[in-house]
Design a protein around this motif. Structure first.
Motif, PDB file in Angstrom:
ATOM      1  N   ARG A 199       0.809  -1.227   0.000  1.00  0.00           N
ATOM      2  CA  ARG A 199       0.000   0.000   0.000  1.00  0.00           C
ATOM      3  C   ARG A 199       0.842   1.276   0.000  1.00  0.00           C
ATOM      4  NH1 ARG A 199      -2.930   0.027   4.363  1.00  0.00           N
ATOM      5  NH2 ARG A 199      -2.584  -2.121   5.030  1.00  0.00           N
ATOM      6  N   ARG A 200       2.089   1.177   0.443  1.00  0.00           N
ATOM      7  CA  ARG A 200       2.943   2.363   0.448  1.00  0.00           C
ATOM      8  C   ARG A 200       4.083   2.271  -0.579  1.00  0.00           C
ATOM      9  NH1 ARG A 200       0.634   2.988   5.346  1.00  0.00           N
ATOM     10  NH2 ARG A 200       0.223   5.155   5.909  1.00  0.00           N
ATOM     11  N   ALA A 201       3.882   1.439  -1.597  1.00  0.00           N
ATOM     12  CA  ALA A 201       4.955   1.215  -2.575  1.00  0.00           C
ATOM     13  C   ALA A 201       5.393   2.521  -3.242  1.00  0.00           C
ATOM     14  CB  ALA A 201       4.492   0.205  -3.621  1.00  0.00           C
ATOM     15  N   LEU A 227       7.843   4.198  -0.778  1.00  0.00           N
ATOM     16  CA  LEU A 227       8.938   3.385  -0.252  1.00  0.00           C
ATOM     17  C   LEU A 227       9.449   2.416  -1.321  1.00  0.00           C
ATOM     18  CD1 LEU A 227       8.142   2.042   3.337  1.00  0.00           C
ATOM     19  CD2 LEU A 227      10.034   3.520   2.672  1.00  0.00           C
ATOM     20  N   PRO A 228      10.569   2.734  -1.948  1.00  0.00           N
ATOM     21  CA  PRO A 228      11.103   1.847  -2.997  1.00  0.00           C
ATOM     22  C   PRO A 228      11.813   0.646  -2.375  1.00  0.00           C
ATOM     23  CG  PRO A 228      12.556   3.745  -2.687  1.00  0.00           C
ATOM     24  CD  PRO A 228      11.431   3.910  -1.706  1.00  0.00           C
ATOM     25  N   SER A 257       4.141   2.853   7.865  1.00  0.00           N
ATOM     26  CA  SER A 257       4.087   4.324   7.859  1.00  0.00           C
ATOM     27  C   SER A 257       5.225   4.897   8.703  1.00  0.00           C
ATOM     28  CB  SER A 257       2.721   4.837   8.326  1.00  0.00           C
ATOM     29  OG  SER A 257       2.535   4.577   9.692  1.00  0.00           O
ATOM     30  N   LEU A 258       5.631   4.183   9.743  1.00  0.00           N
ATOM     31  CA  LEU A 258       6.770   4.623  10.560  1.00  0.00           C
ATOM     32  C   LEU A 258       8.068   4.559   9.741  1.00  0.00           C
ATOM     33  CD1 LEU A 258       7.879   5.453  13.353  1.00  0.00           C
ATOM     34  CD2 LEU A 258       8.066   3.016  13.894  1.00  0.00           C
ATOM     35  N   ILE A 259       8.259   3.451   9.036  1.00  0.00           N
ATOM     36  CA  ILE A 259       9.461   3.306   8.201  1.00  0.00           C
ATOM     37  C   ILE A 259       9.494   4.412   7.133  1.00  0.00           C
ATOM     38  CG2 ILE A 259      10.521   1.802   6.447  1.00  0.00           C
ATOM     39  CD1 ILE A 259       9.657  -0.598   8.226  1.00  0.00           C
ATOM     40  N   SER A 260       8.332   4.679   6.573  1.00  0.00           N
ATOM     41  CA  SER A 260       8.263   5.723   5.549  1.00  0.00           C
ATOM     42  C   SER A 260       8.548   7.103   6.139  1.00  0.00           C
ATOM     43  CB  SER A 260       6.882   5.706   4.877  1.00  0.00           C
ATOM     44  OG  SER A 260       6.777   6.768   3.966  1.00  0.00           O
ATOM     45  N   ALA A 261       8.078   7.357   7.357  1.00  0.00           N
ATOM     46  CA  ALA A 261       8.331   8.658   7.995  1.00  0.00           C
ATOM     47  C   ALA A 261       9.825   8.865   8.219  1.00  0.00           C
ATOM     48  CB  ALA A 261       7.570   8.759   9.313  1.00  0.00           C
ATOM     49  N   ILE A 262      10.545   7.790   8.557  1.00  0.00           N
ATOM     50  CA  ILE A 262      11.997   7.891   8.745  1.00  0.00           C
ATOM     51  C   ILE A 262      12.659   8.090   7.376  1.00  0.00           C
ATOM     52  CG2 ILE A 262      14.092   6.678   9.482  1.00  0.00           C
ATOM     53  CD1 ILE A 262      12.317   5.138  11.516  1.00  0.00           C
ATOM     54  N   TYR A 263      12.357   7.180   6.467  1.00  0.00           N
ATOM     55  CA  TYR A 263      13.021   7.193   5.158  1.00  0.00           C
ATOM     56  C   TYR A 263      12.772   8.514   4.418  1.00  0.00           C
ATOM     57  CZ  TYR A 263      14.007   6.117   0.303  1.00  0.00           C
ATOM     58  OH  TYR A 263      14.484   6.160  -0.987  1.00  0.00           O
ATOM     59  N   ASN A 264      11.535   8.997   4.459  1.00  0.00           N
ATOM     60  CA  ASN A 264      11.182  10.221   3.738  1.00  0.00           C
ATOM     61  C   ASN A 264      11.323  11.480   4.594  1.00  0.00           C
ATOM     62  OD1 ASN A 264      10.387   9.154   1.086  1.00  0.00           O
ATOM     63  ND2 ASN A 264       8.794   8.083   2.248  1.00  0.00           N
ATOM     64  N   ASP A 265      11.900  11.342   5.794  1.00  0.00           N
ATOM     65  CA  ASP A 265      12.152  12.481   6.680  1.00  0.00           C
ATOM     66  C   ASP A 265      10.885  13.327   6.841  1.00  0.00           C
ATOM     67  OD1 ASP A 265      13.839  13.875   8.332  1.00  0.00           O
ATOM     68  OD2 ASP A 265      14.654  15.155   6.748  1.00  0.00           O
ATOM     69  N   LYS A 266       9.777  12.654   7.184  1.00  0.00           N
ATOM     70  CA  LYS A 266       8.469  13.322   7.135  1.00  0.00           C
ATOM     71  C   LYS A 266       8.199  14.288   8.289  1.00  0.00           C
ATOM     72  CE  LYS A 266       5.598  10.202   4.368  1.00  0.00           C
ATOM     73  NZ  LYS A 266       4.460   9.261   4.435  1.00  0.00           N
ATOM     74  N   ARG A 267       8.868  14.113   9.408  1.00  0.00           N
ATOM     75  CA  ARG A 267       8.606  14.923  10.611  1.00  0.00           C
ATOM     76  C   ARG A 267       7.120  14.868  10.993  1.00  0.00           C
ATOM     77  NH1 ARG A 267      13.103  19.303   9.007  1.00  0.00           N
ATOM     78  NH2 ARG A 267      14.414  17.728   8.031  1.00  0.00           N
TER      79      ARG A 267
END
Ligand code: NAD
Ligand code: G6P
Ligand code: MN
Length: 433
Positions: free
Chosen positions: A23-25, A28-29, A318-328
């Motif tokens: 769902r978050r492809a 997140l590559p 979503s947590l992994i994506s927040a780290i990887y994409n520096d989402k703050r």
């Protein structure tokens, strides 16, 4: 692309996790998801990996699913390591849930003596994983899901240099359930979480700028609201909720309704009863793995909802994506207090709302907890800190103090009996003792 390593990859929750990555492809590559297990888990691992591959193929994603029993090899090039293993399997969990009952103490896999036993079994393994990570992938993030998640995360953050966040699905589950109670969109609901893992409160619930805490508590009184599949759905006491003015988590039943839950557990554990939760899960899991082997199945099946881990993938990915994409972005995780809750040690681990970026988690200020909850938090945290010391060093003095200080254990006499039992029941998994 990213390499994600999943330790305990044979878990029946893995399709849930894969669903989250699907769902978050777009954000997140993921190049590879490497599922790691031990020899005893190989059969499950192969089944889960095949299903994962069918799930990816179905939607045309070309992330690779690999499997291995060689953890060190798996960790080469890892960006994120997700831990979801269970030392001793469900058989050990069933023992955790049963042995306290004869002393009139709750049997639960994360709370009380059962959680303590699980922590002692898990700590040597997680420290071993961290030693490997420090050597092989020192920059990788460890997302720890293995229970008791707060206590295990505290062991990692106190005794290793690994970058680690502890994760539980309770906060997101509460958010989704409360949004339903309010007939609101989940994204419009914000909950001011603070506490410890499986001891977290929603101090305030906001809906688009309006404080709706009181009306959530009102709605919770109507029935067995806010529960999870693994927790008896006992009804909340309305007067208690109103006077508390905060939303307890489903696990608070173990502290607030101890006598009723104990009675249910004892009835379930006797011959002819439904069995302990581990015994129920054994049957659920058997069915799930039958289903997973259906060649036509290429999706996370609805039957997985019989497990307690609903929304796990959402929380983790979503947590992994927040780290990887520096989402703050704000997520509720287990991390070092750093003064967020005053009155608790600055270096202990709490479960609270944090800003998540590439640098990890920065907890939002909570301040002083009100007396309604401060005492319980202090006491359980003291238990957890003692349990970490006991588990890391194999220290039986700390182990006795941990149990004697636990709010659900009535006396030193019972604490000593519980300790003797759990050390002998788990001897095969306690190299540190
Ligand atoms: P499970 O019994 O299916 O175990 C998962 C896998 O771990 C198995 O395939 C097993 O072979 C493997 N394993 C055991 N020891 C291992 C080791 N030393 N190294 C690598 N793999 C090992 O368990 P499950 O029910 O899927 O739960 C997995 C874990 O996740 C448990 O610790 C559980 O408490 C935890 N969990 C946490 C949450 C949360 O909210 N944090 C929610 C659900 C489950
Ligand atoms: C909840 C908790 C987990 C717990 C799980 C048990 O989701 O947050 O920490 O391990 O339920 O579910 P189970 O289906 O294994 O009883
Ligand atoms: Mn949890």
């Amino acid at each position: 692309g990213l390499k994600i390593v999943v330790i305990g990859g044979g878990s029946s929750y893995t399709p849930e996790l894969i669903d989250g990555f699907i769902r978050r492809a777009a954000e997140l590559p993921v190049a590879e998801i490497c599922l790691v297990d031990i020899l005893a888990g190989q059969h499950k691992l192969d089944i889960v990996a095949d299903l994962a591959r069918r799930m990816l193929t179905r939607i045309g994603l070309d992330s690779k699913i690999t499997t291995t029993m060689d953890r060190a090899a798996a960790l080469q090039g890892a960006d994120f390591v997700v831990t979801q293993f269970r030392v001793g399997g469900l058989a050990a969990r069933a023992r955790d849930e049963r042995f306290p009952l004869q002393y009139g103490v709750l049997g639960q896999e994360t709370t009380g003596p059962g959680g303590f036993a699980k922590a002692l079994r898990t700590i040597p393994v997680i420290l071993d994983i961290c030693r490997d990570m420090t050597k092989i992938c020192p920059e990788a993030w460890l997302i720890n899901f293995t229970n008791p998640a707060g206590l295990i995360t505290e062991s990692v953050l106190t005794y290793t240099k690994v970058k680690c966040l502890g994760l539980c699905n309770v906060p997101i589950h509460m958010k989704m359930t409360i949004a339903k109670l309010l007939d609101a969109k989940a994204n419009d609901v914000f909950i001011d979480f603070a506490g410890l893992n499986h001891l977290v409160w929603g101090r305030k619930v906001w809906h688009r700028g309006i404080d709706v805490t009181a009306s959530v508590l009102e709605k919770m009184q109507d029935g067995a609201a806010l529960t999870m599949k693994n927790i008896p759905d006992l009804k909340w006491d309305g007067d208690f909720l109103r006077s508390l003015g905060m939303v307890p988590c489903p696990y608070h039943r173990y502290y607030y309704m101890t006598d009723s839950i104990l009675a249910e557990e004892q009835a379930a554990a006797t011959t002819g009863g439904a069995g302990t939760r581990a015994e129920i899960v054994q049957a659920v899991e058997e069915n799930l793995f039958k289903l997973y082997q259906t060649p036509e199945l290429a999706e996370k099946p609805a039957e997985l909802e019989k497990r307690g881990g609903a929304y796990y993938s959402d929380a983790a990915v979503s947590l992994i994506s927040a780290i990887y994409n520096d989402k703050r972005e704000i997520h509720t995780v287990n991390t070092v207090n750093q003064g967020a809750i005053s009155g608790l040690p600055t270096n202990c681990v709490i479960e609270t709302n944090c800003v998540i970026s590439k640098n990890g988690a920065r907890p939002l200020t909570v301040g002083t907890l009100p007396p309604e909850i401060a005492g319980l938090v202090q006491q359980v945290k003291a238990y957890e800190m003692l349990a970490v010391e006991a588990g890391v060093h194999g220290d039986s003095n700390k182990a006795l103090q941990a149990l004697a200080n636990h709010p659900l254990i009535p006396s030193v006499r019972v604490a000593k009996q519980l300790l003797a039992d759990l050390l002998s029941l788990n001897a095969a998994y306690l190299p540190q003792f």
